[in-house]
Design a protein around this motif. Sequence first.
Motif, PDB file in Angstrom:
ATOM      1  N   ASN A 252      -2.147   8.856 -10.504  1.00 27.43           N
ATOM      2  CA  ASN A 252      -1.802   7.686  -9.700  1.00 27.43           C
ATOM      3  C   ASN A 252      -0.300   7.391  -9.801  1.00 27.43           C
ATOM      4  O   ASN A 252       0.388   7.218  -8.793  1.00 27.43           O
ATOM      5  CB  ASN A 252      -2.630   6.493 -10.186  1.00 27.43           C
ATOM      6  CG  ASN A 252      -2.767   5.398  -9.139  1.00 27.43           C
ATOM      7  OD1 ASN A 252      -2.323   5.522  -8.002  1.00 27.43           O
ATOM      8  ND2 ASN A 252      -3.402   4.308  -9.529  1.00 27.43           N
TER       9      ASN A 252
ATOM     10  N   LEU B 176       2.659   9.401  -7.954  1.00 26.05           N
ATOM     11  CA  LEU B 176       3.119   9.039  -6.617  1.00 26.05           C
ATOM     12  C   LEU B 176       4.456   8.292  -6.692  1.00 26.05           C
ATOM     13  O   LEU B 176       5.341   8.497  -5.855  1.00 26.05           O
ATOM     14  CB  LEU B 176       2.059   8.179  -5.924  1.00 26.05           C
ATOM     15  CG  LEU B 176       2.300   7.745  -4.484  1.00 26.05           C
ATOM     16  CD1 LEU B 176       2.661   8.920  -3.588  1.00 26.05           C
ATOM     17  CD2 LEU B 176       1.054   7.049  -3.945  1.00 26.05           C
TER      18      LEU B 176
ATOM     19  N   THR C 195       0.844  -1.198   0.000  1.00 27.45           N
ATOM     20  CA  THR C 195       0.000   0.000   0.000  1.00 27.45           C
ATOM     21  C   THR C 195       0.877   1.244   0.000  1.00 27.45           C
ATOM     22  O   THR C 195       2.060   1.188   0.371  1.00 27.45           O
ATOM     23  CB  THR C 195      -0.913   0.049   1.251  1.00 27.45           C
ATOM     24  OG1 THR C 195      -0.087   0.112   2.426  1.00 27.45           O
ATOM     25  CG2 THR C 195      -1.820  -1.174   1.332  1.00 27.45           C
ATOM     26  N   LEU C 196       0.297   2.366  -0.399  1.00 30.66           N
ATOM     27  CA  LEU C 196       0.901   3.683  -0.235  1.00 30.66           C
ATOM     28  C   LEU C 196      -0.188   4.642   0.212  1.00 30.66           C
ATOM     29  O   LEU C 196      -1.308   4.601  -0.318  1.00 30.66           O
ATOM     30  CB  LEU C 196       1.537   4.183  -1.533  1.00 30.66           C
ATOM     31  CG  LEU C 196       2.843   3.501  -1.961  1.00 30.66           C
ATOM     32  CD1 LEU C 196       3.248   3.943  -3.368  1.00 30.66           C
ATOM     33  CD2 LEU C 196       3.968   3.791  -0.977  1.00 30.66           C
TER      34      LEU C 196
ATOM     35  N   HIS D 231      -5.331   1.148  -7.711  1.00 29.09           N
ATOM     36  CA  HIS D 231      -4.109   0.364  -7.574  1.00 29.09           C
ATOM     37  C   HIS D 231      -3.127   0.751  -8.673  1.00 29.09           C
ATOM     38  O   HIS D 231      -3.511   1.304  -9.713  1.00 29.09           O
ATOM     39  CB  HIS D 231      -4.414  -1.136  -7.708  1.00 29.09           C
ATOM     40  CG  HIS D 231      -5.273  -1.697  -6.621  1.00 29.09           C
ATOM     41  ND1 HIS D 231      -4.782  -2.523  -5.634  1.00 29.09           N
ATOM     42  CD2 HIS D 231      -6.598  -1.580  -6.370  1.00 29.09           C
ATOM     43  CE1 HIS D 231      -5.766  -2.881  -4.823  1.00 29.09           C
ATOM     44  NE2 HIS D 231      -6.887  -2.313  -5.245  1.00 29.09           N
TER      45      HIS D 231
ATOM     46  N   THR E 240      -3.325   2.175  -3.654  1.00 26.25           N
ATOM     47  CA  THR E 240      -2.989   3.577  -3.401  1.00 26.25           C
ATOM     48  C   THR E 240      -4.144   4.412  -2.845  1.00 26.25           C
ATOM     49  O   THR E 240      -3.903   5.450  -2.229  1.00 26.25           O
ATOM     50  CB  THR E 240      -2.476   4.261  -4.685  1.00 26.25           C
ATOM     51  OG1 THR E 240      -3.466   4.101  -5.721  1.00 26.25           O
ATOM     52  CG2 THR E 240      -1.160   3.646  -5.139  1.00 26.25           C
ATOM     53  N   GLU E 241      -5.382   3.998  -3.065  1.00 25.66           N
ATOM     54  CA  GLU E 241      -6.483   4.829  -2.578  1.00 25.66           C
ATOM     55  C   GLU E 241      -7.778   4.032  -2.510  1.00 25.66           C
ATOM     56  O   GLU E 241      -8.030   3.155  -3.338  1.00 25.66           O
ATOM     57  CB  GLU E 241      -6.701   6.040  -3.498  1.00 25.66           C
ATOM     58  CG  GLU E 241      -7.747   7.014  -2.974  1.00 25.66           C
ATOM     59  CD  GLU E 241      -7.910   8.244  -3.848  1.00 25.66           C
ATOM     60  OE1 GLU E 241      -7.813   9.360  -3.306  1.00 25.66           O
ATOM     61  OE2 GLU E 241      -8.135   8.105  -5.062  1.00 25.66           O
TER      62      GLU E 241
ATOM     63  N   SER F 255      -2.652   7.622   0.405  1.00 25.77           N
ATOM     64  CA  SER F 255      -3.139   8.527  -0.638  1.00 25.77           C
ATOM     65  C   SER F 255      -2.829   9.990  -0.345  1.00 25.77           C
ATOM     66  O   SER F 255      -2.825  10.808  -1.264  1.00 25.77           O
ATOM     67  CB  SER F 255      -4.650   8.344  -0.824  1.00 25.77           C
ATOM     68  OG  SER F 255      -5.348   8.635   0.369  1.00 25.77           O
TER      69      SER F 255
ATOM     70  N   PHE G  32      -0.312  11.839  -2.603  1.00 28.12           N
ATOM     71  CA  PHE G  32      -0.591  12.223  -3.984  1.00 28.12           C
ATOM     72  C   PHE G  32      -0.315  13.702  -4.224  1.00 28.12           C
ATOM     73  O   PHE G  32       0.033  14.103  -5.333  1.00 28.12           O
ATOM     74  CB  PHE G  32      -2.073  11.979  -4.314  1.00 28.12           C
ATOM     75  CG  PHE G  32      -2.432  10.564  -4.665  1.00 28.12           C
ATOM     76  CD1 PHE G  32      -1.663   9.809  -5.524  1.00 28.12           C
ATOM     77  CD2 PHE G  32      -3.586   9.995  -4.148  1.00 28.12           C
ATOM     78  CE1 PHE G  32      -2.016   8.514  -5.863  1.00 28.12           C
ATOM     79  CE2 PHE G  32      -3.953   8.705  -4.476  1.00 28.12           C
ATOM     80  CZ  PHE G  32      -3.171   7.955  -5.340  1.00 28.12           C
TER      81      PHE G  32
ATOM     82  N   HIS H  15      -2.184   1.816 -14.120  1.00 30.91           N
ATOM     83  CA  HIS H  15      -3.295   2.297 -13.308  1.00 30.91           C
ATOM     84  C   HIS H  15      -4.458   1.317 -13.403  1.00 30.91           C
ATOM     85  O   HIS H  15      -4.819   0.864 -14.490  1.00 30.91           O
ATOM     86  CB  HIS H  15      -3.726   3.673 -13.815  1.00 30.91           C
ATOM     87  CG  HIS H  15      -5.051   4.149 -13.288  1.00 30.91           C
ATOM     88  ND1 HIS H  15      -5.212   4.579 -11.990  1.00 30.91           N
ATOM     89  CD2 HIS H  15      -6.275   4.247 -13.888  1.00 30.91           C
ATOM     90  CE1 HIS H  15      -6.481   4.946 -11.821  1.00 30.91           C
ATOM     91  NE2 HIS H  15      -7.144   4.745 -12.938  1.00 30.91           N
TER      92      HIS H  15
ATOM     93  N   ILE I 210       0.043  -2.247  -5.917  1.00 30.78           N
ATOM     94  CA  ILE I 210       0.152  -1.332  -4.780  1.00 30.78           C
ATOM     95  C   ILE I 210      -1.208  -0.664  -4.655  1.00 30.78           C
ATOM     96  O   ILE I 210      -1.682   0.005  -5.582  1.00 30.78           O
ATOM     97  CB  ILE I 210       1.218  -0.253  -4.998  1.00 30.78           C
ATOM     98  CG1 ILE I 210       2.561  -0.860  -5.413  1.00 30.78           C
ATOM     99  CG2 ILE I 210       1.389   0.593  -3.735  1.00 30.78           C
ATOM    100  CD1 ILE I 210       3.587   0.184  -5.871  1.00 30.78           C
TER     101      ILE I 210
END
Length: 340
Positions: A236, A239, A43-44, A272, A298-299, A46, A49, A258, A296
């Motif tokens: 996306n 990041l 994960t990262l 992701h 991401t949100e 959000s 961003f 994406h 990953i």
Amino acid sequence: MTWAVSHRRRMAAEPEPTVPESDFAAADFAADVQAGLSGQPKTLPSKYFYDAAGSALFEQICELPEYYPTRTELALLQSQAEVIAGTIGPDAELIEFGAGALRKVRLLLDALQSPRAYLPIDISGAHLAAQAETLARDYPDLAIMPIAADYTAALSMPPAAAGSRRRVGFFPGSTIGNFTPPEALGFLCHVAQILKGGNPAGAPPAGLLIGVDLVKAPEILHAAYNDAAGVTAAFNRNLLRRINDELGGDFDLDRFAHYAFYQPRLQRIEMHLVSLAAQTVRIGGERYGFAEGESIHTENSYKYTPDGFRRLARQAGFQPTALWCDPQKLFSLHWLTLPA
């Protein structure tokens, strides 16, 4: 991003005076990236961003024909501004959580009765300062006090003035959807404490005006997060570019795709970045392996029914009062008050 992780961010007043605040922000970024990419699934957060490039890309997203939330919320604010201002009442100290381009707050400021101050809070300090400077020129009689900080963390707020000045929160854009429901509850409790802290005895109730995206047909949601022009995809992947630039990473952006979809059981969009090949990425002195097809996360962007969001607000101590929706029931604005 978990509520526990976001709460570990330092308040601006905590660092030693000899250490620049930007160094602490970079350390937090590095720690969150390391933790997110070491886990399974990867994960990262959000919130990262929104560097300058990311903020500019998001402004482009807001203008896309597929992306309905911004124009729908703006239309609601434009058509209902006087009613909303009358519901909020006079003499408010307006606190915006996650201030961006400040377009929406202008509609509110123009309609509010004798607003006393405006405190925009945003993690992107340079972007916030530039926007606040422009706003100050247009509203010379309004006290504008930008706060560069993570609004999900503990905040050192200036004391409200004596008299009729009271705190009113503004959280547009359905950013509440980026939290899981437990995180959203924690955030609303956090906001309630901030707003209660500035409400004088005898004044109208403190409250929060919040934008909430609504559950709707999956094809509308899919189009909104997979635009034909590819701007959301660039947003996306930005990041990863930011990690390369700021943390010494070597992500090949062309090797990550994406991917966004609606998860109806959880009532959320997931975003992701999917690895297109087996590969290893280096960030600083760390190595992170990716299998082909590994993503990953991401949100998240949760969607609510009006009644579902009202239940959440009540759990946080708010009293839902007014609700405004567009005719197509795409988006909603809620006015939530706090007991005196």
